[in-house]
Design an enzyme around this catalytic site. Structure first.
Site, mmCIF file in Angstrom:
data_model
loop_
_atom_site.group_PDB
_atom_site.id
_atom_site.type_symbol
_atom_site.label_atom_id
_atom_site.label_comp_id
_atom_site.label_asym_id
_atom_site.label_seq_id
_atom_site.Cartn_x
_atom_site.Cartn_y
_atom_site.Cartn_z
ATOM 1 N N GLU A 98 -25.353 8.672 26.882
ATOM 2 C CA GLU A 98 -26.618 7.950 27.103
ATOM 3 C C GLU A 98 -26.517 6.496 26.650
ATOM 4 O O GLU A 98 -26.964 5.581 27.325
ATOM 5 C CB GLU A 98 -27.768 8.649 26.375
ATOM 6 N N THR A 129 -23.362 16.261 47.322
ATOM 7 C CA THR A 129 -23.819 15.012 47.950
ATOM 8 C C THR A 129 -25.337 15.101 47.839
ATOM 9 O O THR A 129 -25.902 16.206 47.933
ATOM 10 C CB THR A 129 -23.386 14.907 49.431
ATOM 11 N N HIS A 130 -25.982 13.992 47.607
ATOM 12 C CA HIS A 130 -27.444 13.966 47.369
ATOM 13 C C HIS A 130 -27.823 14.852 46.181
ATOM 14 O O HIS A 130 -28.934 15.354 46.112
ATOM 15 C CB HIS A 130 -28.231 14.420 48.596
ATOM 16 N N LYS A 134 -32.195 21.129 19.708
ATOM 17 C CA LYS A 134 -31.621 20.078 20.546
ATOM 18 C C LYS A 134 -30.210 19.655 20.142
ATOM 19 O O LYS A 134 -29.867 19.579 18.981
ATOM 20 C CB LYS A 134 -32.511 18.814 20.507
ATOM 21 N N ASN A 153 -14.223 -30.800 23.653
ATOM 22 C CA ASN A 153 -14.448 -30.192 24.966
ATOM 23 C C ASN A 153 -13.225 -29.433 25.477
ATOM 24 O O ASN A 153 -13.343 -28.303 25.949
ATOM 25 C CB ASN A 153 -14.872 -31.262 25.982
ATOM 26 N N ASN A 162 -28.288 16.421 21.666
ATOM 27 C CA ASN A 162 -28.448 15.344 22.651
ATOM 28 C C ASN A 162 -27.133 14.625 22.952
ATOM 29 O O ASN A 162 -26.386 14.306 22.030
ATOM 30 C CB ASN A 162 -29.471 14.327 22.151
ATOM 31 N N SER A 178 -32.188 16.564 17.127
ATOM 32 C CA SER A 178 -33.496 15.924 17.178
ATOM 33 C C SER A 178 -34.143 16.080 15.816
ATOM 34 O O SER A 178 -33.916 17.065 15.121
ATOM 35 C CB SER A 178 -34.344 16.594 18.249
ATOM 36 N N GLN A 208 -21.990 -24.212 25.313
ATOM 37 C CA GLN A 208 -21.888 -23.595 23.998
ATOM 38 C C GLN A 208 -22.456 -22.162 24.035
ATOM 39 O O GLN A 208 -22.087 -21.318 23.224
ATOM 40 C CB GLN A 208 -22.647 -24.444 22.968
HETATM 41 N N1 ARG Z 1 -19.485 -26.136 19.927
HETATM 42 C C1 ARG Z 1 -19.252 -26.755 21.192
HETATM 43 C C2 ARG Z 1 -19.195 -25.682 22.274
HETATM 44 O O1 ARG Z 1 -19.091 -24.570 21.954
HETATM 45 C C3 ARG Z 1 -17.966 -27.504 21.163
HETATM 46 C C4 ARG Z 1 -17.878 -28.606 22.154
HETATM 47 C C5 ARG Z 1 -18.847 -29.669 21.801
HETATM 48 N N2 ARG Z 1 -18.715 -30.826 22.602
HETATM 49 C C6 ARG Z 1 -19.634 -31.799 22.664
HETATM 50 N N3 ARG Z 1 -19.410 -32.761 23.497
HETATM 51 N N4 ARG Z 1 -20.725 -31.721 21.974
HETATM 52 O O2 ARG Z 1 -19.238 -25.961 23.452
#
Ligand code: ARG
Length: 462
Positions: free
Chosen positions: A294, A159-160, A287, A114, A289, A281, A326
């Site tokens: 775009e 403008t506009h 053309k 984490n 483009n 085109s 994730q």
């Molecule tokens: N692959 C996970 C992510 O991108 C990593 C963290 C995973 N943590 C867990 N408690 N499962 O967030």
């Protein structure tokens, strides 16, 4: 990519993961992009662990050597990514263990995926800020060069989308330049909040080991340290902020695109985009483009989409880390790629864009663009602005009826609308007179445009 490999994290689970779930929950397909940051984070973590005697120096060195080998394997294209190892973090850790054995298992002490993933994304985004700034700068320079070349070129300002007053093309380019300056300011402001270290937060509550977060921050070059472990692992507002900056920048490019598309049409014919940035085109041989503007206009949509994706992803998430997070990577990566590509192609395109001053001039002459100048002239002769406005309105109506621009009316004709008009009026009715008269900071006079360009060049160098 292989699909089965002994998992690192599943002793608690007695049944094997459903094979589709394994694929469904994996992120290695896209988060392998973070491998450099993941390895850098692990090296810093191992170094810190050794500094507080959680690892011996020998263990640290073995881990760092193993991680360096992995780095070379990945860069050399012979690393075997495995879906069963779920993500970039576990793929690298599993490989480390297979390379250096038991000691590899010690790397994850005092950290969690984490705080690891939160660190990796911040490092990645931080690494991308300079390349993005460089591309914005290339575009800013290209704009300054065109502005300088075309400081005296006159076109109708709108403008506009109706002819309003003459402006100089240099001034128009400098308007885009100003927007990019604010964009780059937003980026540097957001960069400050990206630059904060989550590692040390572990899963959510911190760790029981005597870690040294200051050292890890120093090793990874982080300016700040996330101050709350729960916030550190769950927060993605820095990514949302980055995407907001990107969405605003793309909005600017979409407006610029719209003008280039209109200006390069046969009806306007103000600019010529190089063939290198256009396509033909398959059916209509005549053309050419404006595909690049775009596409950039179209790509603005995906960046807005990514912003909403991230905002919605974060909405209502309870503390702390949730697997939802994730999903933060793909929109973020996509925004970075889109931004880098759009800016790059834009800078190249603007550098070779050809301007057609004569067509711009003819258009400015057609639309009674100096009407306000006539009104201002009357005010200077003592007429109240509202009355002057009416006199000019009547003169324009007369001009339309007789198919003449204001500058083409005779003095007698003009005087039939106001006795305050004398032969000095023709100075203000010319396009040159009109733009030159806007001689103040922020005005369209060529002199002011040149001053703005000089100021900009100086600040770009600083
Ligand atoms: N692959 C996970 C992510 O991108 C990593 C963290 C995973 N943590 C867990 N408690 N499962 O967030």
């Amino acid at each position: 990519m292989t699909v089965s490999n002994k998992k690192l994290s599943s002793a608690r689970l007695t049944q094997p993961t459903n094979s589709f779930v394994e694929e469904f929950t994996a992120s290695v397909q896209f988060d392998q992009r973070l491998y450099q940051q993941d390895i850098a984070g692990s090296i810093a973590h191992a170094t810190m662990l050794a500094s507080v005697d959680i690892l011996t120096n020998e263990e640290r060195d073995q881990i760092i050597a193993g991680l360096s080998t992995i780095f070379d394997e990945i860069t050399g294209g012979h690393f075997e990514w495995s879906i069963a190892q779920e993500d970039v973090h576990m793929n690298i850790e599993a490989r480390l263990i297979s390379l250096i054995g038991e000691v590899g298992k010690k790397l994850h002490t005092g950290r969690s995926r984490n705080d690891q993933v939160a660190t990796d994304i911040r490092l990645y985004l931080r690494d991308m800020i300079t390349p993005i700034e460089n591309q914005i700068d290339r575009l800013r320079h290209a704009l300054l060069d065109v502005a300088e070349r075309e400081a005296d070129t006159i076109l109708p300002g709108f403008t506009h989308l109706q002819t309003a007053q003459p402006v100089t093309f240099g001034h128009h380019m400098m308007a885009w330049y100003e927007m990019l300056c604010r964009d780059i300011e937003r980026l540097s402001d957001c960069a400050k909040r990206v630059d904060s270290l989550p590692l040390g937060a572990a899963a959510l509550a911190g760790t029981t080991f005597p870690i040294d977060r200051e050292l890890t921050a120093k090793l990874l070059g982080f300016e700040r340290i996330c101050q709350n472990s729960l916030d550190a692992v769950s927060d993605r507002d820095f990514a949302i902020e980055f995407n907001s900056f990107a969405a605003i920048l793309m909005m600017h490019l979409s407006r610029f695109s719209e003008e280039l598309i209109i200006w390069s049409s046969a009806q306007f014919d103000f600019v010529d985009l190089s063939d290198a940035f256009c396509t033909g085109s398959s059916i209509m041989p005549q053309k050419k483009n404006p595909d690049v503007p775009e596409l950039v206009r179209g790509k603005t949509g995906r960046v807005y989409g990514n912003l909403f994706n991230l905002l919605t992803l974060m909405k209502s998430q309870p503390l702390a880390y949730n697997k939802d997070n994730q999903e933060d990577k793909e929109p973020l990566f996509d925004t970075i790629d889109t931004l880098l590509g759009s800016l790059r192609v834009y800078a190249d395109m603007i550098a070779v864009m050809k301007v057609k001053p004569n067509n711009m001039r003819q258009a400015a002459l057609r639309g009674y663009s100096t009407a306000t100048d006539l009104a201002d002239y009357l005010v200077r002769k003592g007429v109240a602005f509202r009355d002057a406005h009416e006199v000019v309105g009547l003169s324009v109506a007369y001009g339309i009826k007789h198919q003449k621009d204001l500058s083409e009316l005779t003095l007698k004709e003009l005087q039939s609308f106001s006795s305050h008009i004398s032969d000095d009026v023709f100075q203000v009715l010319t396009l040159e007179g009109s733009v030159a008269a806007r001689e103040h900071l922020g005005g369209t006079a060529p002199k002011q445009v040149r001053a703005a360009i000089a100021k900009a060049r100086k600040s770009l160098k600083a």
